[in-house]
Design a protein around this motif. Structure first.
Motif, PDB file in Angstrom:
ATOM      1  N   GLY A   1       0.921  -1.053   0.054  1.00 40.16           N
ATOM      2  CA  GLY A   1      -0.074   0.103  -0.026  1.00 40.16           C
ATOM      3  C   GLY A   1       0.968   1.238   0.030  1.00 40.16           C
ATOM      4  O   GLY A   1       0.270   2.274  -0.376  1.00 40.16           O
ATOM      5  N   ILE A   2       2.008   1.294   0.431  1.00 40.82           N
ATOM      6  CA  ILE A   2       2.815   2.326   0.629  1.00 40.82           C
ATOM      7  C   ILE A   2       3.372   2.920  -0.812  1.00 40.82           C
ATOM      8  O   ILE A   2       3.263   4.096  -1.134  1.00 40.82           O
ATOM      9  N   PHE A   3       3.229   1.757  -1.915  1.00 40.42           N
ATOM     10  CA  PHE A   3       3.394   2.340  -3.135  1.00 40.42           C
ATOM     11  C   PHE A   3       2.224   2.342  -4.132  1.00 40.42           C
ATOM     12  O   PHE A   3       1.933   3.205  -4.952  1.00 40.42           O
ATOM     13  N   LEU A   4       1.277   1.425  -3.771  1.00 36.68           N
ATOM     14  CA  LEU A   4      -0.059   1.493  -4.354  1.00 36.68           C
ATOM     15  C   LEU A   4      -0.504   2.712  -4.255  1.00 36.68           C
ATOM     16  O   LEU A   4      -1.521   3.219  -5.244  1.00 36.68           O
ATOM     17  N   GLY A   5      -1.067   3.213  -3.164  1.00 36.89           N
ATOM     18  CA  GLY A   5      -1.818   4.315  -2.869  1.00 36.89           C
ATOM     19  C   GLY A   5      -1.317   5.429  -3.387  1.00 36.89           C
ATOM     20  O   GLY A   5      -2.100   6.196  -4.331  1.00 36.89           O
ATOM     21  N   PRO A   6       0.021   5.877  -3.415  1.00 34.21           N
ATOM     22  CA  PRO A   6       0.650   7.145  -4.266  1.00 34.21           C
ATOM     23  C   PRO A   6       0.469   6.935  -5.743  1.00 34.21           C
ATOM     24  O   PRO A   6      -0.004   7.945  -6.511  1.00 34.21           O
ATOM     25  N   ILE A   7       0.675   5.728  -6.332  1.00 26.49           N
ATOM     26  CA  ILE A   7       0.664   5.516  -7.694  1.00 26.49           C
ATOM     27  C   ILE A   7      -0.776   5.529  -8.208  1.00 26.49           C
ATOM     28  O   ILE A   7      -1.160   6.270  -9.177  1.00 26.49           O
ATOM     29  N   GLY A   8      -1.682   5.089  -7.518  1.00 19.13           N
ATOM     30  CA  GLY A   8      -2.960   4.954  -7.791  1.00 19.13           C
ATOM     31  C   GLY A   8      -3.933   6.485  -7.670  1.00 19.13           C
ATOM     32  O   GLY A   8      -4.473   6.722  -8.611  1.00 19.13           O
ATOM     33  N   PHE A   9      -3.155   7.143  -6.591  1.00 20.94           N
ATOM     34  CA  PHE A   9      -3.759   8.608  -6.437  1.00 20.94           C
ATOM     35  C   PHE A   9      -3.102   9.474  -7.745  1.00 20.94           C
ATOM     36  O   PHE A   9      -4.134  10.222  -8.314  1.00 20.94           O
ATOM     37  N   GLY A  10      -1.887   9.301  -8.155  1.00 23.13           N
ATOM     38  CA  GLY A  10      -1.467   9.847  -9.101  1.00 23.13           C
ATOM     39  C   GLY A  10      -2.025   9.714 -10.388  1.00 23.13           C
ATOM     40  O   GLY A  10      -2.444  10.560 -11.216  1.00 23.13           O
ATOM     41  N   THR A  11      -2.565   8.509 -10.688  1.00 24.54           N
ATOM     42  CA  THR A  11      -3.205   7.997 -11.831  1.00 24.54           C
ATOM     43  C   THR A  11      -4.647   8.501 -11.938  1.00 24.54           C
ATOM     44  O   THR A  11      -4.928   9.156 -12.989  1.00 24.54           O
ATOM     45  N   VAL A  12      -5.304   8.461 -10.818  1.00 25.25           N
ATOM     46  CA  VAL A  12      -6.547   9.032 -10.881  1.00 25.25           C
ATOM     47  C   VAL A  12      -6.424  10.531 -11.032  1.00 25.25           C
ATOM     48  O   VAL A  12      -7.467  11.242 -11.785  1.00 25.25           O
ATOM     49  N   ALA A  13      -5.533  11.149 -10.293  1.00 26.49           N
ATOM     50  CA  ALA A  13      -5.404  12.774 -10.296  1.00 26.49           C
ATOM     51  C   ALA A  13      -5.089  13.020 -11.849  1.00 26.49           C
ATOM     52  O   ALA A  13      -5.739  14.072 -12.453  1.00 26.49           O
ATOM     53  N   CYS A  14      -4.257  12.438 -12.439  1.00 26.85           N
ATOM     54  CA  CYS A  14      -4.012  12.687 -13.964  1.00 26.85           C
ATOM     55  C   CYS A  14      -5.123  12.464 -14.757  1.00 26.85           C
ATOM     56  O   CYS A  14      -5.558  13.169 -15.845  1.00 26.85           O
ATOM     57  N   LEU A  15      -5.818  11.247 -14.791  1.00 30.14           N
ATOM     58  CA  LEU A  15      -7.155  10.912 -15.365  1.00 30.14           C
ATOM     59  C   LEU A  15      -8.229  12.003 -15.278  1.00 30.14           C
ATOM     60  O   LEU A  15      -8.817  12.668 -16.271  1.00 30.14           O
ATOM     61  N   GLU A  16      -8.382  12.419 -13.814  1.00 32.16           N
ATOM     62  CA  GLU A  16      -9.295  13.563 -13.739  1.00 32.16           C
ATOM     63  C   GLU A  16      -8.773  15.099 -14.342  1.00 32.16           C
ATOM     64  O   GLU A  16      -9.837  15.591 -14.969  1.00 32.16           O
ATOM     65  N   LEU A  17      -7.421  15.177 -14.270  1.00 34.28           N
ATOM     66  CA  LEU A  17      -7.077  16.335 -14.920  1.00 34.28           C
ATOM     67  C   LEU A  17      -7.444  16.319 -16.504  1.00 34.28           C
ATOM     68  O   LEU A  17      -7.862  17.685 -16.917  1.00 34.28           O
ATOM     69  N   PHE A  18      -6.936  15.298 -17.012  1.00 34.16           N
ATOM     70  CA  PHE A  18      -7.160  15.158 -18.459  1.00 34.16           C
ATOM     71  C   PHE A  18      -8.781  15.426 -18.872  1.00 34.16           C
ATOM     72  O   PHE A  18      -9.106  16.038 -19.719  1.00 34.16           O
ATOM     73  N   VAL A  19      -9.715  14.663 -17.976  1.00 38.05           N
ATOM     74  CA  VAL A  19     -11.099  14.853 -18.514  1.00 38.05           C
ATOM     75  C   VAL A  19     -11.400  16.203 -18.323  1.00 38.05           C
ATOM     76  O   VAL A  19     -12.213  16.773 -18.947  1.00 38.05           O
ATOM     77  N   LEU A  20     -10.992  16.944 -17.150  1.00 35.54           N
ATOM     78  CA  LEU A  20     -11.170  18.320 -16.943  1.00 35.54           C
ATOM     79  C   LEU A  20     -10.733  19.187 -17.901  1.00 35.54           C
ATOM     80  O   LEU A  20     -11.845  20.075 -18.471  1.00 35.54           O
ATOM     81  N   LEU A  21      -9.689  18.794 -18.535  1.00 38.98           N
ATOM     82  CA  LEU A  21      -9.198  19.924 -19.497  1.00 38.98           C
ATOM     83  C   LEU A  21     -10.040  19.811 -20.854  1.00 38.98           C
ATOM     84  O   LEU A  21     -10.093  20.550 -21.457  1.00 38.98           O
ATOM     85  N   VAL A  22     -10.388  18.566 -21.044  1.00 34.39           N
ATOM     86  CA  VAL A  22     -11.081  17.893 -22.494  1.00 34.39           C
ATOM     87  C   VAL A  22     -12.577  18.718 -22.133  1.00 34.39           C
ATOM     88  O   VAL A  22     -13.062  19.191 -23.126  1.00 34.39           O
ATOM     89  N   THR A  23     -13.187  18.146 -21.118  1.00 37.26           N
ATOM     90  CA  THR A  23     -14.631  18.502 -21.330  1.00 37.26           C
ATOM     91  C   THR A  23     -15.025  19.551 -20.405  1.00 37.26           C
ATOM     92  O   THR A  23     -16.182  20.095 -20.418  1.00 37.26           O
ATOM     93  N   GLY A  24     -14.170  20.017 -19.208  1.00 38.87           N
ATOM     94  CA  GLY A  24     -14.445  21.221 -18.650  1.00 38.87           C
ATOM     95  C   GLY A  24     -15.167  20.814 -17.072  1.00 38.87           C
ATOM     96  O   GLY A  24     -15.653  21.643 -16.299  1.00 38.87           O
ATOM     97  N   GLU A  25     -15.305  19.490 -16.965  1.00 35.62           N
ATOM     98  CA  GLU A  25     -15.768  19.074 -15.776  1.00 35.62           C
ATOM     99  C   GLU A  25     -15.197  17.644 -15.422  1.00 35.62           C
ATOM    100  O   GLU A  25     -14.735  16.824 -16.212  1.00 35.62           O
ATOM    101  N   ARG A  26     -14.895  17.590 -14.184  1.00 38.51           N
ATOM    102  CA  ARG A  26     -14.358  16.104 -13.501  1.00 38.51           C
ATOM    103  C   ARG A  26     -15.259  15.106 -13.916  1.00 38.51           C
ATOM    104  O   ARG A  26     -16.442  15.125 -14.107  1.00 38.51           O
ATOM    105  N   ILE A  27     -14.760  13.791 -13.717  1.00 38.67           N
ATOM    106  CA  ILE A  27     -15.587  12.467 -13.869  1.00 38.67           C
ATOM    107  C   ILE A  27     -16.516  12.659 -12.614  1.00 38.67           C
ATOM    108  O   ILE A  27     -17.473  12.019 -12.720  1.00 38.67           O
ATOM    109  N   GLY A  28     -15.901  13.041 -11.563  1.00 43.37           N
ATOM    110  CA  GLY A  28     -16.653  12.908 -10.164  1.00 43.37           C
ATOM    111  C   GLY A  28     -17.819  13.955 -10.509  1.00 43.37           C
ATOM    112  O   GLY A  28     -18.900  13.541  -9.755  1.00 43.37           O
ATOM    113  N   ASP A  29     -17.820  15.013 -11.094  1.00 42.98           N
ATOM    114  CA  ASP A  29     -18.953  15.882 -11.514  1.00 42.98           C
ATOM    115  C   ASP A  29     -19.915  15.298 -12.167  1.00 42.98           C
ATOM    116  O   ASP A  29     -21.115  15.550 -12.067  1.00 42.98           O
TER     117      ASP A  29
END
Length: 190
Positions: A151-179
């Motif tokens: 978990g010491i490695f999976l947590g940060p890697i997973g969070f970074g992956t989700v954050a990058c995905l959310e950033l990409f979707v935000l930049l393309v569509t103007g809203e996050r996946i969560g929104d």
């Protein structure tokens, strides 16, 4: 019954119209509260009323800056990771609660600093369920951090992956996946 639009003054002769065809403003009715299934319900706002009431959607840059402030708080919480034995679990639990409930008051710390608030897409205040649902996607990596040692490695890697995905979707569509999942949007307070 004659009804007149308060914004553009167009007149309507019947009372079946709810919104002005020209400007989208809600037309006045005898009672502002409709009864649906025996319970009083406030009618949904029109898109024009929603923007007048809640402000304009926050820019992508403002949203990224607000998330960066919240991320800085998570980095500080990350110091728990260095506590021997239980640190990994303390970090995972504290950060999971922070991530899930960061918009509980309508805005996270970063959004509050930048004058933004989370609202429902219909213009009404977001419900607690919506505020939590929009952040569930960030909860998954925090739960992965609970896995012993890995978990010491999976947590940060997973969070970074989700954050990058959310950033990409935000930049393309103007809203996050969560929104999109929660039916919310972030607006600048007017």
């Amino acid at each position: 019954m004659e009804v007149q639009c308060p914004t553009c003054s167009r007149s309507y002769s019947n009372d079946t119209e709810q919104f002005c065809a020209d400007c989208g403003t809600r037309l006045p009715v005898d009672s502002p509260v409709a009864i649906a299934g025996g319970a009083a319900v406030q009618p949904a706002l029109s898109p024009v009323e929603a923007l007048q009431t809640i402000g304009v959607p926050a820019s992508r840059g403002t949203r990224i800056a607000a998330f960066s402030i919240d991320l800085a708080i998570l980095v500080v919480i990350g110091m728990f990771d260095f506590v021997p034995l239980l640190g990994q679990y303390l970090f995972a639990l504290i950060s999971a609660v922070f991530v899930l409930l960061r918009d509980a008051n309508g805005a996270s710390f970063g959004k509050s600093m930048l004058g933004c608030v989370v609202v429902s897409k219909d213009g009404n205040p977001a419900t607690m369920k919506q505020k939590m649902l929009r952040n569930v996607i960030f909860l998954l990596p925090e739960l992965a951090a609970l896995i012993p040692f890995l978990g010491i490695f999976l947590g940060p890697i997973g969070f970074g992956t989700v954050a990058c995905l959310e950033l990409f979707v935000l930049l393309v569509t103007g809203e996050r996946i969560g929104d999109q999942m929660a039916g919310t949007m972030v607006v600048k307070r007017s």
